[in-house]
Design a protein around this motif. Structure first.
Motif, PDB file in Angstrom:
ATOM      1  N   GLU A   1     -83.112  -2.169 -14.334  1.00 48.66           N
ATOM      2  CA  GLU A   1     -84.415  -2.796 -14.576  1.00 48.66           C
ATOM      3  C   GLU A   1     -84.632  -3.002 -16.072  1.00 48.66           C
ATOM      4  N   GLN A   2     -84.269  -2.008 -16.877  1.00 49.16           N
ATOM      5  CA  GLN A   2     -84.421  -2.138 -18.323  1.00 49.16           C
ATOM      6  C   GLN A   2     -83.487  -3.204 -18.895  1.00 49.16           C
ATOM      7  N   ILE A   3     -82.306  -3.340 -18.282  1.00 50.65           N
ATOM      8  CA  ILE A   3     -81.384  -4.410 -18.696  1.00 50.65           C
ATOM      9  C   ILE A   3     -82.023  -5.778 -18.444  1.00 50.65           C
ATOM     10  N   ILE A   4     -82.680  -5.920 -17.285  1.00 47.58           N
ATOM     11  CA  ILE A   4     -83.361  -7.180 -16.951  1.00 47.58           C
ATOM     12  C   ILE A   4     -84.487  -7.459 -17.938  1.00 47.58           C
TER      13      ILE A   4
ATOM     14  N   LYS B   1     -77.276   4.216 -30.775  1.00 45.86           N
ATOM     15  CA  LYS B   1     -76.719   2.966 -30.243  1.00 45.86           C
ATOM     16  C   LYS B   1     -75.339   3.256 -29.649  1.00 45.86           C
ATOM     17  N   ILE B   2     -75.015   2.543 -28.570  1.00 45.03           N
ATOM     18  CA  ILE B   2     -73.759   2.793 -27.874  1.00 45.03           C
ATOM     19  C   ILE B   2     -72.993   1.487 -27.720  1.00 45.03           C
ATOM     20  N   SER B   3     -71.721   1.506 -28.098  1.00 41.39           N
ATOM     21  CA  SER B   3     -70.845   0.360 -27.845  1.00 41.39           C
ATOM     22  C   SER B   3     -70.346   0.450 -26.408  1.00 41.39           C
ATOM     23  N   TYR B   4     -69.807  -0.664 -25.904  1.00 40.21           N
ATOM     24  CA  TYR B   4     -69.274  -0.616 -24.538  1.00 40.21           C
ATOM     25  C   TYR B   4     -68.121   0.376 -24.438  1.00 40.21           C
ATOM     26  N   LYS B   5     -67.293   0.435 -25.455  1.00 38.17           N
ATOM     27  CA  LYS B   5     -66.154   1.353 -25.451  1.00 38.17           C
ATOM     28  C   LYS B   5     -66.637   2.797 -25.340  1.00 38.17           C
ATOM     29  N   ARG B   6     -67.682   3.136 -26.099  1.00 38.48           N
ATOM     30  CA  ARG B   6     -68.258   4.490 -26.038  1.00 38.48           C
ATOM     31  C   ARG B   6     -68.861   4.757 -24.669  1.00 38.48           C
ATOM     32  N   PHE B   7     -69.571   3.783 -24.120  1.00 40.76           N
ATOM     33  CA  PHE B   7     -70.152   3.903 -22.775  1.00 40.76           C
ATOM     34  C   PHE B   7     -69.061   4.218 -21.749  1.00 40.76           C
TER      35      PHE B   7
ATOM     36  N   LEU C   1     -71.721  -6.888 -17.255  1.00 45.23           N
ATOM     37  CA  LEU C   1     -71.426  -6.890 -15.826  1.00 45.23           C
ATOM     38  C   LEU C   1     -70.540  -5.704 -15.436  1.00 45.23           C
ATOM     39  N   LYS C   2     -69.595  -5.357 -16.308  1.00 45.75           N
ATOM     40  CA  LYS C   2     -68.741  -4.191 -16.052  1.00 45.75           C
ATOM     41  C   LYS C   2     -69.573  -2.910 -16.046  1.00 45.75           C
ATOM     42  N   ALA C   3     -70.507  -2.805 -16.996  1.00 47.64           N
ATOM     43  CA  ALA C   3     -71.365  -1.617 -17.075  1.00 47.64           C
ATOM     44  C   ALA C   3     -72.214  -1.469 -15.814  1.00 47.64           C
ATOM     45  N   ILE C   4     -72.801  -2.580 -15.340  1.00 52.19           N
ATOM     46  CA  ILE C   4     -73.621  -2.538 -14.120  1.00 52.19           C
ATOM     47  C   ILE C   4     -72.765  -2.137 -12.917  1.00 52.19           C
ATOM     48  N   SER C   5     -71.561  -2.689 -12.849  1.00 49.87           N
ATOM     49  CA  SER C   5     -70.652  -2.357 -11.752  1.00 49.87           C
ATOM     50  C   SER C   5     -70.311  -0.868 -11.754  1.00 49.87           C
ATOM     51  N   LEU C   6     -70.013  -0.318 -12.922  1.00 54.54           N
ATOM     52  CA  LEU C   6     -69.675   1.106 -13.026  1.00 54.54           C
ATOM     53  C   LEU C   6     -70.880   1.982 -12.654  1.00 54.54           C
ATOM     54  N   LEU C   7     -72.049   1.586 -13.113  1.00 54.97           N
ATOM     55  CA  LEU C   7     -73.258   2.356 -12.787  1.00 54.97           C
ATOM     56  C   LEU C   7     -73.502   2.388 -11.280  1.00 54.97           C
ATOM     57  N   LEU C   8     -73.354   1.258 -10.622  1.00 56.22           N
ATOM     58  CA  LEU C   8     -73.570   1.211  -9.176  1.00 56.22           C
ATOM     59  C   LEU C   8     -72.524   2.031  -8.422  1.00 56.22           C
ATOM     60  N   MET C   9     -71.297   2.077  -8.941  1.00 61.19           N
ATOM     61  CA  MET C   9     -70.271   2.908  -8.312  1.00 61.19           C
ATOM     62  C   MET C   9     -70.559   4.397  -8.503  1.00 61.19           C
TER      63      MET C   9
END
Length: 516
Positions: free
Chosen positions: A406-409, A331-337, A381-389
């Motif tokens: 897709e998996q997030i959806i 499992k991953i927290s946002y901070k770890r991500f 939303l921050k994670a998706i933004s970073l992934l797209l960048m």
């Protein structure tokens, strides 16, 4: 016996256990399109059988002057930016030509095998394109990337390391612009020798020399061009192995004749040699240069270097990425991500052209394609933004990024507010890309498939679209190489949501390992 020599013997043994029918079926169905990250799942072969006879036969009406004139086709190309100034271009071969290349290969398979496995060759290939495996002898796997990535890791981090104690230097080199530089006439040279093919009267003996037939078919798959073969199809990889096996054998003879003790391995056009001195390395590289030149190929001087062991055995980026790795986390927290994301950027910046971005992305989900995180609201939303960048760092990572989204959806199914926000992000991105369809074909193929397979919203296509692949996604049927023979199916229709293959499953590679 060295480990690389044992690997070659095992590859040959396993291949001989597979029937020609199974090899033909794999080449036609699994090997037709480039690897998984090039085109979305709709571009999938559901029917493509080897016929009793080729589409294009040798004309023997005048026995002393046989003729072979297939129909000329152009490659269907897909490109994405490799650097700011260069593109990486993959090609799809017209099905009739592709079928016939497979037909003539299988018809003279023993000759092809002899060309691939030569007794005097001491440079051992770890890039055999047909996925044989010792776990299921006599059968073939489905994944294009699987065995090749596995073998590359085995070569770089196991076999060479295990043999290196007895040597002082590792020599690295590769071929400049390899697939686009392949001279189609060299196919026949590699199989039958240049001397035999160039002998007076032999140039048109299509019945006697399968290499001449393959030369003509590869030419006519590319509008008659004698320079360059398609990047991506499995038959191109197989022919590349035939050509390089011939060159490797000639190099082995010269290096051995000079009394040099070495271990040589190759992954596609990427060479590694273990040797005892810089003088030995110099002779090896000069031999490679001379033998490559005979086949109209050139070594990449900027990437040719002899390094004192143990330096050069390992990919440095892997150890530098290790502190940021998410591989063993469930499992991953946002901070770890975010910490891992920033570490990935740092390593990628220092080591250009590595697989660190792909490695990071592959570690965000399990081998069963389940995400290791479940962020909410702003963090999501921050994670998706970073992934797209991150896509801007490595264009080929875009399909995997979309697979994660897709998996997030799927994970947030029923959360209308979250799905609406993600849809808005994707729509803005798609609309921007549609302003210039020609320059964004690769991104658009994946975005359009993504939107239609999830039924996120209706795509507003421009009136004029030149890309036959994008037209196919729009109409949900094959719009290329028309008319397609009725017994060949090159396109799998996009179905209702939840009925389509998950992108991460489509993109799956052996053990989630990524290497470059």
């Amino acid at each position: 016996m060295s480990l690389p020599k044992g690997h070659t013997a095992e590859t040959k043994r396993l291949l001989k256990k597979v029937s020609k029918d199974k090899i033909a079926k794999w080449l036609l169905e699994e090997g037709y399109y480039p690897e998984q990250y090039i085109v979305p799942p709709s571009f999938k072969i559901s029917k493509f059988n080897l016929k009793a006879n080729p589409y294009f036969i040798i004309d023997n009406r005048i026995p002393t002057e046989p003729k072979f004139e297939p129909v000329k086709y152009e490659l269907l190309n897909i490109s994405f930016p490799k650097t700011e100034l260069t593109d990486r271009t993959f090609g799809i071969i017209a099905p009739k030509i592709y079928h016939d290349i497979v037909w003539y290969l299988i018809d003279d398979w023993d000759t092809i095998l002899k060309s691939l496995f030569r007794a005097n060759n001491k440079i051992h290939s770890y890039s055999f394109p047909i996925p044989i495996t010792s776990k299921s002898e006599g059968e073939l796997g489905n994944l294009r990337a699987g065995r090749m990535i596995y073998e590359y890791l085995e070569m770089a981090e196991n076999d060479l390391v295990a043999e290196a104690y007895n040597y002082k230097y590792i020599l690295k080199s590769d071929i400049k612009n390899f697939y686009p530089s392949i001279y189609t006439h060299s196919i026949a040279w590699a199989i039958h020798t240049k001397e035999k093919i160039r002998k007076r009267g032999n140039r048109n003996k299509f019945n006697d020399y399968v290499g001449l037939v393959l030369d003509k078919l590869f030419q006519y798959s590319n509008d008659g061009c004698t320079n360059g073969i398609a990047i991506g199809p499995a038959i191109s990889d197989l022919i590349a192995e035939v050509i390089l096996s011939s060159i490797d054998t000639e190099c082995s003879k010269v290096i051995t004749a000079n009394g040099i003790d070495f271990i040589g391995v190759r992954y596609k056009d990427d060479y590694r040699f273990l040797c005892h001195s810089k003088q030995d390395a110099k002779l090896i590289i000069k031999t490679l240069q001379k033998k490559m030149a005979l086949f109209n190929l050139t070594l990449n001087e900027s990437k040719s270097q002899a390094i004192e062991l143990p330096e050069g055995l390992f990919r440095e980026w892997t150890s530098e990425y290790q502190p940021f790795s998410l591989r063993y986390r469930k499992k991953i927290s946002y901070k770890r991500f975010e910490n891992s994301f920033r570490g990935t950027l740092k390593v990628d910046k220092k080591h250009d052209g590595t697989g660190v971005v792909d490695r990071f992305l592959s570690e965000l989900y399990t081998k069963n394609q389940e995400l290791k995180f479940n962020f909410k609201d702003k963090d999501l939303l921050k994670a998706i933004s970073l992934l797209l960048m991150l896509k801007e760092r490595k264009n080929k990572s875009f399909p995997q990024i979309l697979g994660i989204i897709e998996q997030i959806i799927v994970q947030n199914k029923g959360n209308v507010r979250t799905i609406s926000k993600i849809s808005s992000i994707i729509k803005n991105l798609l609309d921007e890309k549609l302003k210039n369809v020609e320059d964004n074909q690769y991104d658009l193929l994946w975005l359009i498939y993504f939107v239609k397979s999830l039924d996120l919203f209706t795509v507003s296509f421009p009136k004029k679209i030149s890309s036959e692949l994008i037209k196919s996604l729009k109409s949900n049927r094959a719009e290329f190489f028309k008319p397609i023979p009725t017994d060949i199916k090159l396109f799998d229709t996009i179905k209702m949501p939840s009925k389509n293959v998950l992108l991460l499953k489509h993109l799956a590679v052996f053990k989630n390992e990524i290497s470059e």
